[in-house]
Design an enzyme around this catalytic site. Structure first.
Site, PDB file in Angstrom:
ATOM      1  N   ASP A  62      -0.082  -7.565   1.563  1.00 44.55           N
ATOM      2  CA  ASP A  62       0.504  -5.993   1.846  1.00 44.55           C
ATOM      3  C   ASP A  62       1.871  -5.819   1.542  1.00 44.55           C
ATOM      4  O   ASP A  62       2.452  -5.223   2.265  1.00 44.55           O
ATOM      5  CB  ASP A  62      -0.266  -5.409   2.726  1.00 44.55           C
ATOM      6  N   SER A  64       4.813   2.711   7.979  1.00 47.89           N
ATOM      7  CA  SER A  64       4.223   1.634   6.811  1.00 47.89           C
ATOM      8  C   SER A  64       5.493   1.023   6.078  1.00 47.89           C
ATOM      9  O   SER A  64       6.373   1.878   5.522  1.00 47.89           O
ATOM     10  CB  SER A  64       3.196   1.722   5.934  1.00 47.89           C
ATOM     11  N   HIS A  84       0.762  -1.030   0.140  1.00 47.18           N
ATOM     12  CA  HIS A  84      -0.024  -0.052   0.036  1.00 47.18           C
ATOM     13  C   HIS A  84       0.792   1.315  -0.059  1.00 47.18           C
ATOM     14  O   HIS A  84       0.257   2.340  -0.356  1.00 47.18           O
ATOM     15  CB  HIS A  84      -0.988  -0.057   1.316  1.00 47.18           C
TER      16      HIS A  84
END
Length: 512
Positions: free
Chosen positions: A175, A249, A145
């Protein structure tokens, strides 16, 4: 590319907000707690209760926690900043899971930790996330992402140098993504550890790029294992309390020996900030996925081809089962290994390859980890009678097919292409996207920025139901139609595209 906030699980209303992450900070503590029965003091990594009184000349420094400075100093050079640019404001995973439509009803607190800036309308969108070097030749791991929808990906090393990165492969279901940068010297790299040995209560360090600050280190502990936050079919997160925020992230989660035991991916946050509940993808998942991405550019998974649901107490009673265990087959997908076997709708699978099944995800993860062509024995219950049957696992239908190439032998730089990443419209995808059960076509998983399809107005999340005058329902049919158009020397391809229930014919010119 970004981080997301998790307010409640993406596909259930049981939980609350999740977000993407950044870097953590250092923790140092001095502990001198007098107890009625004695003193509590730090000895190495262990808190020890002692019946002996603390020496009168003992200073605070003598019982101070040793800290994480040595580990942080050793691993931080391998942690990178991942920045992205896109030419149009596509969703880029701002809500829930990347596979969800941008208008999906996802709680505001369930987000990924990714720092994104830009307007809702075109043109340029930028964002920042984190990553880490796993090979001194320049291979970098991050979250899918973080780079989703990016037209340009740049990796900034710890020394401040910037390098344009190539996307080697990506895996939406876990992911994860693998990048490659070209360098003229070996880079500092970190190794993946064994997260299966990590225990609740173990110290961990989360390193990353929170709010674009870069090189931040945060400490905490593992709060829980095996968390399912409903972000994908293979959820198995480590829950941690190390402070992580937007931009973390894709950053690594280290144990106190400096080994990567996870990839920081989401946080639970009603407000968007850190509240001490974060989630990391376990290292064993990362290791398996990254190996496939490096070798094949995609993850190859086993496929059974069933729609399943958990066995509730009510269903167990109705099916004549003693316990609410196993998974119930709700449907068989046409053309799948399950459909070609003796399995039937209404069967309850109690175990697979000798492994007891307590949830639907147990079966999904077991099958996905099994190579195509491998026999699998299922222990099932049918009409109150237990039986065993054996079938052969197939290969999961390929996703993210790029349309199109005129020939497999042609140089990639000379191939006319549309810039579409296509996926088959499976029952699982229909459910994830909220599409009607009778919806037909090929799902547009992603559109490359500034590609012919992008410029023509094709959007991610739409369906291609026709190419020219022919109906299509597989990526292969679209690829074949593109090749045929190229052979006939046509300048463009006519696609019937449906988005939000509105059909539209779009002419997409070819480009090389």
């Amino acid at each position: 590319m970004s981080q997301r906030r998790i307010t409640t699980p993406t596909r259930s209303n049981a939980m609350a907000p999740w977000l993407p992450l950044r870097h953590p900070g250092l923790v140092s503590a001095t502990l001198a707690l007098a107890l009625a029965s004695g003193a509590l003091y730090w000895s190495g990594r262990t808190a020890v209760a002692s019946d002996q009184p603390m020496p009168a000349d003992a200073s605070a420094a003598s019982v101070a926690f040793p800290g994480f400075a040595d580990v942080a100093e050793r691993v931080t050079p391998a942690v990178v900043n991942v920045s992205v640019k896109a030419e149009r404001a596509q969703p880029m995973g701002l809500r829930g899971h990347p596979a969800l439509p941008p208008d999906a009803d996802v709680p505001e607190s369930f987000r990924r930790f990714f720092e994104q800036r830009g307007r809702a309308m075109p043109r340029e969108v930028t964002g920042q996330g984190s990553g880490f070097v796993v090979d001194s030749d320049g291979y970098v791991v991050t979250n899918h992402h973080v780079i989703e929808g990016a037209g340009e990906v740049t990796v900034v090393l710890n020394d401040g140098t910037s390098h344009v990165a190539r996307v080697i492969g990506r895996d939406i279901k876990t992911d994860l993504a693998l990048l490659k940068i070209d360098v003229d010297h070996p880079l500092v790299a970190v190794e993946l550890g064994d997260s299966s040995k990590a225990r609740v209560g173990d110290w961990v360090l989360a390193v990353g790029n929170p709010f674009g600050l870069g090189g931040s280190v945060n400490a905490g502990i593992i709060s829980a294992r095996g968390r399912d936050i409903n972000s994908g079919p293979y959820d198995d997160y480590l829950q941690i309390d190390a402070p992580i925020n937007r931009g973390n992230s894709g950053g690594p989660l280290f144990d106190i020996e400096g080994r990567v035991i996870g990839v920081n991916t989401a946080i639970f946050s009603p407000s968007g900030g850190n509240v001490g509940i974060g989630f990391a993808i376990p290292a064993e998942t990362v290791e398996r996925v990254v190996a496939d991405l490096r070798e094949n550019g995609r993850v190859e998974r086993g496929w059974l081809g069933v729609q399943i649901q958990p066995v509730t107490e009510e269903l167990a009673a109705g099916l004549g089962l003693e316990d609410a265990t196993g998974v119930l087959i709700a449907d068989l997908i046409a053309g799948s290994p399950a459909a070609a076997s003796d399995l039937r709708t209404g069967d309850v699978i109690l175990s697979a390859s000798g492994q007891q099944l307590t949830s639907a995800k147990d079966l999904a993860k077991l099958v996905a980890a099994t190579k195509a062509g491998t026999p699998m024995t299922l222990h099932i219950m049918r009409d109150g009678t237990a039986r065993d049957l054996t079938l052969t696992i197939g290969s999961m239908p390929e996703e993210d097919r790029v349309a199109a190439t005129p020939s497999d032998d042609a140089d990639a730089s000379e191939r006319p292409r549309l810039g579409l990443y296509l996926s088959p419209l499976t029952p699982e995808l229909r459910a994830e996207r909220g599409l009607d059960a009778d919806a037909v076509g090929v799902f547009v998983a992603q559109v490359e920025a500034d590609s012919p399809a992008d410029r023509a107005g094709v959007e991610a999340g739409s369906l291609i139901s026709m190419v020219g005058t022919e109906s299509v329902d597989t990526p292969d049919q679209v690829v074949a139609a593109v090749r045929e158009a190229i052979e006939e020397k046509r300048d463009s391809l006519i696609l019937r595209v449906e988005k939000d229930g509105r059909p539209l014919f779009i002419a997409v010119p070819f480009a090389t």
